[in-house]
Design an enzyme around this catalytic site. Structure first.
Site, PDB file in Angstrom:
ATOM      1  N   GLY A 101      10.917  88.708  63.825  1.00 47.44           N
ATOM      2  CA  GLY A 101      10.720  87.277  63.640  1.00 47.44           C
ATOM      3  C   GLY A 101       9.731  86.756  64.674  1.00 47.44           C
ATOM      4  N   ALA A 112      11.553  81.184  68.611  1.00 51.84           N
ATOM      5  CA  ALA A 112      12.381  82.072  69.434  1.00 51.84           C
ATOM      6  C   ALA A 112      11.742  83.448  69.559  1.00 51.84           C
ATOM      7  CB  ALA A 112      13.781  82.174  68.844  1.00 51.84           C
ATOM      8  N   GLY A 113      11.291  84.000  68.458  1.00 52.17           N
ATOM      9  CA  GLY A 113      10.733  85.354  68.478  1.00 52.17           C
ATOM     10  C   GLY A 113       9.352  85.413  69.095  1.00 52.17           C
ATOM     11  N   SER A 122      10.870  62.289  56.688  1.00 49.52           N
ATOM     12  CA  SER A 122      11.488  62.000  57.980  1.00 49.52           C
ATOM     13  C   SER A 122      12.549  60.917  57.844  1.00 49.52           C
ATOM     14  CB  SER A 122      10.441  61.546  58.993  1.00 49.52           C
ATOM     15  OG  SER A 122      11.090  61.016  60.110  1.00 49.52           O
ATOM     16  N   ARG A 167      23.736  61.498  59.247  1.00 53.51           N
ATOM     17  CA  ARG A 167      23.206  62.289  58.139  1.00 53.51           C
ATOM     18  C   ARG A 167      24.281  62.691  57.131  1.00 53.51           C
ATOM     19  NH1 ARG A 167      19.052  66.567  61.135  1.00 53.51           N
ATOM     20  NH2 ARG A 167      17.475  65.011  61.610  1.00 53.51           N
ATOM     21  N   HIS A 198      19.059  71.950  55.054  1.00 58.03           N
ATOM     22  CA  HIS A 198      17.943  71.807  55.963  1.00 58.03           C
ATOM     23  C   HIS A 198      18.029  72.800  57.117  1.00 58.03           C
ATOM     24  CE1 HIS A 198      15.232  69.799  58.651  1.00 58.03           C
ATOM     25  NE2 HIS A 198      16.182  69.392  59.446  1.00 58.03           N
ATOM     26  N   GLU A 254      17.640  80.024  65.587  1.00 57.06           N
ATOM     27  CA  GLU A 254      18.552  79.604  64.522  1.00 57.06           C
ATOM     28  C   GLU A 254      19.419  80.771  64.047  1.00 57.06           C
ATOM     29  OE1 GLU A 254      16.637  77.678  61.163  1.00 57.06           O
ATOM     30  OE2 GLU A 254      18.531  77.282  60.141  1.00 57.06           O
ATOM     31  N   LEU A 310      13.944  72.909  67.920  1.00 57.90           N
ATOM     32  CA  LEU A 310      12.759  73.429  68.600  1.00 57.90           C
ATOM     33  C   LEU A 310      13.100  73.750  70.049  1.00 57.90           C
ATOM     34  CD1 LEU A 310      10.066  70.973  67.185  1.00 57.90           C
ATOM     35  CD2 LEU A 310      10.812  73.173  66.299  1.00 57.90           C
TER      36      LEU A 310
END
Lengths: 247, 684, 214
Positions: free
Chosen positions: B73, B77-78, B317, B364, B448, B472, B488
């Site tokens: 990935g 992160a990767g 958004s 949400r 999402h 994630e 993020l």
């Protein structure tokens, strides 16, 4: 709507390719262009024919994975990515010719899929700021003028899709390169490597076999992110300075 | 919402371990041993990470080049980990299924990234970011991990700015912040609506720099199909070269999975087309625990489905809810009318009606469920889409509610609205063909983000020795619900700052015994992958992979989506088991395995999604409480608010693969808070 | 490409100015032509300046054509398989015809030099010294022929096209077009130079043909 699709099929990079014609019905104008191709593929699979291979990933216009030359226009008739193009831009009875990006630096892998790893190699040859993790100073210690930062951002929105190369009669990647050079060159953090960057990237660009820029402007017209030609001029300016100073 | 925060130093527990009394999933699982994080730190909360960094062993720079690291990935992160570990001098092999590391789906994140810089001097601190994140996650996250996340958040901003990420700036040239996701401080850094893109390109460029330096080798268009374990240690992966079809083995001293989330189990989500669970699921089948798989974040403001052809959903958004009013017609017969012809008295501004104090700005999950109820009630708007009912028949439903900017345009003027939402409204118009300045927009919730993922300890190592999981793909930091602009932050925290430190402690024992392809464990993994591919190619049934994936998505969305019930989940498990049989006996994969074959790629992924789907339902069935992104119909207040049961469920549900025909084994890791105290949330 | 192109732009500007001397009559025109030969004397030998200019132009020509050929080769190698359908959305006609325009100008240049400089071929047939030693008469006699004027007009059209894109393109290549307003100005510069130079050059043959100059 009903469409006639003329699609480039090519089994592998070494196999010869050609245009195949398909009739497709039941296309709704709410479909995205790629969903229209999904529909065609679903029909092909049902008939036992191998589906058309094409690239796509995020399908929201930001990852740059989708490509396609649609009726002679990179990403089709609207200024956007192929994944954001919708079928309401076409009408019943239309004939649509779909081809891969054409460039020897982007060899076809299969059908409409091309290899764009040359772009990665251009970035490797200077499209970065050398800042090892952990070595960064406090973020606000170096202010960057707001308009410069916005200018850098606009250039940095390039998604690396390759439409500029595909649309350019010379097959030049100057817009792609110029976008990165402008992005990093506009920021204070990008100054130390500014001139070695442009020399390295241009050398790699030419080495890969991309064409030269003759300032025709097809690239910027095809760019889904509207990167302006200014970035190429900026590239040239930095290159000129670099050459004068012997980088 | 005014909120008083009490400071707890992290020395004494503030809650007791929970004791589960309900057992809705009885018969679907086996209860295993309790799980304890063997690397959990103790002491004052602010000191835990500092102490750990000091106590962890280091690797001599001369030895680093003898150590091989596989990272699967190339998202935040990767990519960040590959760059950082390459800079440190390790041998990194980086894998991604896309044609370039720059295309990982982190690129699509819009809003921003949180950091407790306190540049606005509005009272922000590491502790406040920590507290907001734990509370936002409905007290289902591990406090030590979250505190560390808050602590390194400021380093992330420094690092990204140094790399040339063009964050928004103020006139004085300093970084700008905005507030995001219902918190009271402005701590979100952003680059217009493309923050994820800019952060990812920063990590990508840093990684490509290491490719040029020879410390990172990038394998693009490669997909991991299995994990190689040697003597219980993760030592490599089996990957398919997606161009040539060749099944390759890659060996290393340690394996890192940074493979993102599995929202595509729902078929329709805001994830990329290629996002999948295969790497994580293959690891799970080899023994790695899957934690909290049912925690799914559903975003209320996405562009609705237009028909059966829909391949993915696009997020709008959430900021639109600041100025838009959400409504549906009061009468079902008005649903196909032009909304502008429906008089105000015939409109139901349902969020304002149901939640008078928060109105259109409720959280949400509440906004999402309310929209679903309206559509279930037959008052949805937009095109009619075919829907399969529980009895197997199909009916036409409208799935959408209006988000009306008319009042905002009247109040602020079109120019102001355009300035605020310009890009967004253009995108809406491009996708729907409707002009949002003239006609109310239509929105509907969509999957999402997933908070669940592979279980990891404090050092991001899974229960398989030598297998680290970041971003994630792991479960660790968001609890039952993730706050805006925190994904993020977590990806980069893991990649730049946490993993490079903790992996060194593991590698200090290396290099491990040299391996080659002839090792029986390697051969076994290779054979099992080849057999699976051959099997997929040889079923030669009637149904396309796509149609089975759609059916799975429908089951998941219907029964394991916004509202879950015991009855529905039980039904779903049955349906998924049938679908699994259908897949393995009746799927049709065309083309050949030894060339680029997108149908085969999809088949591999869907096979794993089916198994994951079943586990998600079992997890959701077991957790008879509502928390964050998991809402059980049986657990709500009289007003329809989520009702948590801390006495029963304040634990991480870590699931062990129970074998092909066995049932999964549940290991519970108690969540004990010492640096904060559990509280109920209220948005009335 | 850009540097040699700018040499040409400057040259044709001066050249055009010289040509317009034709409107001042035979004496002034021939005087100007003669003065070019003895310019800089005694510091320079006779024809010294002319030779310097010729050498600079020749070097520029080699550089210009060489770059053009190199660019064309790279472009060809880069796209061995052509598109079945290709539409141009933004490029000007002038930018797409640079190579043809350049070739046209090159062929014209050879004829032009034969006509007025090297051999002084008079297409009207009168090869007497009266004509070949008198630039003004040679010019008038040449442009009295309608087809000679036509050749020159076509060439000036090609030159105008070439300059229209070339001027703008050179500014871009030299890195002076870094904003939208600079781009607008550079495009205007392309138009102005193209019209002034191609128009200025065309005036003389037209004037001869219509008897304004004789």
């Amino acid at each position: 709507m009903n469409l006639t699709l003329k699609i480039w099929r090519q089994a592998s990079s070494s196999a010869p390719g050609g245009i195949h014609t398909y009739q497709l019905g039941g296309v709704s104008e709410d479909m995205s262009f790629l969903e229209m191709l999904d529909l065609l593929n679903e029909e092909l699979v049902t008939k036992g024919e191998e589906p058309v291979a094409f690239d796509s990933d995020c399908r929201e216009g930001i990852c740059g994975m989708c490509s396609l030359m649609i009726n002679g226009q990179a990403h089709g008739p609207e200024v956007t990515t192929t994944c954001q193009l919708h079928m309401r831009s076409f009408k019943d009875g239309d004939t649509i010719t779909i081809e891969p990006w054409r460039a020897s630096t982007f060899p076809v892998i299969k059908d409409l899929i091309v290899d764009r790893s040359a772009f990665d190699r251009i970035i490797q040859s200077g499209g970065y700021i050398s800042a090892n993790t952990g070595s960064a100073p406090e973020a606000n210690s170096v202010p960057a003028p707001r308009d410069k930062a916005m200018h850098a951002f606009n250039a940095a929105t390039c998604i690396g899709c390759g439409a500029c190369v595909a649309a350019c009669p010379n097959g030049s990647a100057s817009l792609f390169m110029g976008a990165k050079i402008t992005h990093l060159g506009d920021l204070p953090q990008g100054q130390p490597e500014r001139y070695s960057r442009v020399v390295g990237m241009v050398a790699q660009h030419d080495h890969e076999g991309f064409g030269g820029c003759t300032n025709i402007g097809e690239c910027t017209a095809a760019c889904p992110k509207g990167i302006p030609l200014d970035v190429i001029s900026q590239l040239n300016k930095d290159l000129r300075t670099a050459m004068v100073h012997g980088f | 919402m005014a909120d008083t925060t009490t400071y707890y130093p992290g020395l004494e527990p503030t809650n007791e371990p929970s004791v589960q009394t309900s057992d809705d999933a009885a018969g679907y699982y086996t209860l295993g041993d309790k799980l304890v994080d063997p690397k959990a730190p103790t002491g004052q909360i602010e000191q835990r990470w500092t102490t750990r960094k000091f106590e962890n062993r280091l690797v001599n720079p001369a030895n680093r080049r003898k150590l091989d690291i596989i990272i699967v990935g190339t998202g935040l992160a990767g990519g960040a980990a590959a760059a950082t570990l390459g800079e440190a001098g390790y041998n990194v092999k980086s894998f991604c299924y896309q044609d370039s590391p720059r295309r990982a789906h982190s690129i699509a994140a819009q809003g921003g990234i949180n950091a407790s810089k306190n540049y606005k001097s509005d009272g922000d601190s590491d502790y406040r970011l920590f507290y907001d994140t734990v509370k936002g996650g409905d007290f289902r996250a591990r406090e030590s991990n979250v505190y560390r996340l808050a602590e390194v958040s400021t380093n992330i901003i420094d690092q990204c700015v140094a790399q040339g990420v063009p964050f928004a700036r103020e006139y004085g040239g300093l970084l700008d912040n905005r507030s995001f996701g219902g918190v009271l401080v402005s701590r979100t850094f952003y680059a217009r609506g493309q923050t994820g893109q800019q952060l990812l390109l920063g990590a990508y460029q840093a990684m490509e720099r290491q490719v040029a330096a020879g410390t990172v080798e990038a394998f693009t268009r490669h997909e991991m199909l299995d994990l190689i374990l040697v003597d219980g240690r993760a030592r490599g992966i089996v990957a398919r070269n997606m161009v040539t079809g060749e099944i390759e083995t890659h060996l290393a001293d340690v394996v890192v999975l940074a493979t993102g989330g599995y929202g595509n189990v729902f078929y329709l989500s805001t994830n990329a087309m290629g996002s999948n669970v295969m790497a994580a699921w293959r690891a799970h089948r080899k023994g790695a625990y899957m934690a909290n798989p049912c925690y799914t974040q559903i975003h209320p403001t996405c562009i609705p489905v237009t028909g059966a052809h829909q391949s993915k959903l696009t997020l709008m958004s959430e900021s639109l809810r600041n100025d838009g009013r959400v409504w549906v017609p009061k009468k079902a017969e008005d649903c196909d009318k032009d909304p502008r012809d429906i008089p105000v008295e015939d409109r139901d501004y349902f969020l304002e009606r149901m939640y008078p104090s928060y109105g259109n700005l409720v959280t949400r999950d509440i906004a999402s469920r309310a929209a679903k109820y309206m559509c279930d009630d037959g008052r949805g708007v937009g095109p009619q889409v075919e829907e399969k009912q529980k009895d197997g028949t199909t009916t036409l439903m409208r799935r959408g509610v209006y988000l009306d900017l008319a009042d905002a345009i009247a109040r602020l003027g079109r120019d102001k609205v355009e300035e605020k939402y310009d890009n967004l409204l253009d995108m809406y118009q491009r996708i729907t063909g409707e002009d949002p300045y003239q006609v109310p927009m239509r929105i509907y919730p969509a999957v999402h983000y997933v908070m669940g993922g592979l279980w990891v300890d404090y050092e991001l190592q899974s229960n398989i020795t030598g297998l680290f999981v970041t971003g994630e793909a792991n479960f660790s930091d968001h609890g039952a619900n993730r706050l805006g602009a925190s994904a993020l932050m977590q990806g980069l925290a893991d990649g730049y700052f946490v993993l490079p430190n903790t992996i060194a402690d593991y590698l200090a024992d290396g290099p491990f015994e040299k391996l080659d392809d002839s090792h029986p464990a390697v051969q076994e993994a290779l054979t099992s992958v080849t057999e699976r591919v051959d099997q997929l190619m040889s079923i030669n049934g009637e149904r396309s992979v796509e149609s089975i994936h759609k059916e799975l998505g429908h089951i998941m969305w219907e029964y394991c989506g916004m509202e879950r019930t015991k009855e529905g989940l039980t039904e779903a498990i049955g349906l998924i088991r049938e679908l699994k049989k259908e897949f393995w006996t009746n799927v049709k994969v065309l083309g050949s395995a030894d060339s680029l074959n997108q149908d085969l790629e999809k088949a591999n992924r869907v096979a794993d999604f089916i198994e994951l789907g079943e586990l998600m339902c079992i997890d959701a069935l077991n957790r008879r409480e509502s928390c964050g992104g998991h809402f059980r119909g049986e657990s709500q207040t009289e007003d329809g608010e989520a009702l948590r049961h801390d006495d029963e469920f304040a634990y991480v549900a870590a699931w062990e693969w129970g074998g092909e025909d066995g049932s999964p084994v549940l290991h519970k890791e108690d969540l004990i808070y010492t640096a904060t105290k559990m509280k109920a949330r209220s948005y009335k | 490409m850009a540097a040699s192109g700018i040499v040409f732009v400057l040259f044709v500007l001066v050249h055009m100015y010289g040509n317009l001397k034709a409107f001042s009559g035979e004496v002034a025109f021939n005087e100007y032509a003669h003065h070019l030969r003895i310019f800089g004397e005694p510091m320079l030998p006779e024809n010294g300046l002319l030779w310097i200019i010729r050498i600079v132009l020749l070097v520029s020509l080699v550089a210009h054509v060489g770059s053009a050929v190199a660019l064309m080769r790279r472009a060809r190698a880069q796209r061995p398989v052509k598109y079945q359908v290709k539409r141009n959305n933004a490029s000007s006609l002038s930018s797409r015809t640079m190579r043809w325009g350049g070739l046209t100008l090159f062929v014209f240049l050879i004829w032009h030099l034969l006509n007025f400089t090297i051999v002084k071929i008079n297409p009207a047939g009168d090869q007497s010294a009266d004509i070949t030693e008198n630039p003004y008469r040679l010019m008038v006699s040449s442009f009295d022929l309608w087809w000679m004027t036509l050749i020159y007009l076509v060439a000036m059209l090609a030159l105008g096209f070439h300059l229209h894109h070339g001027t703008y393109s050179a500014l871009q290549t030299l890195g002076w077009v870094n904003s939208a307003s600079a781009r607008a100005k550079a495009k205007i510069a392309g138009w102005v130079i193209a019209i002034v130079i191609a128009g200025g050059f065309s005036l003389v043959p037209l004037a001869v043909l219509f008897g304004v100059i004789d």
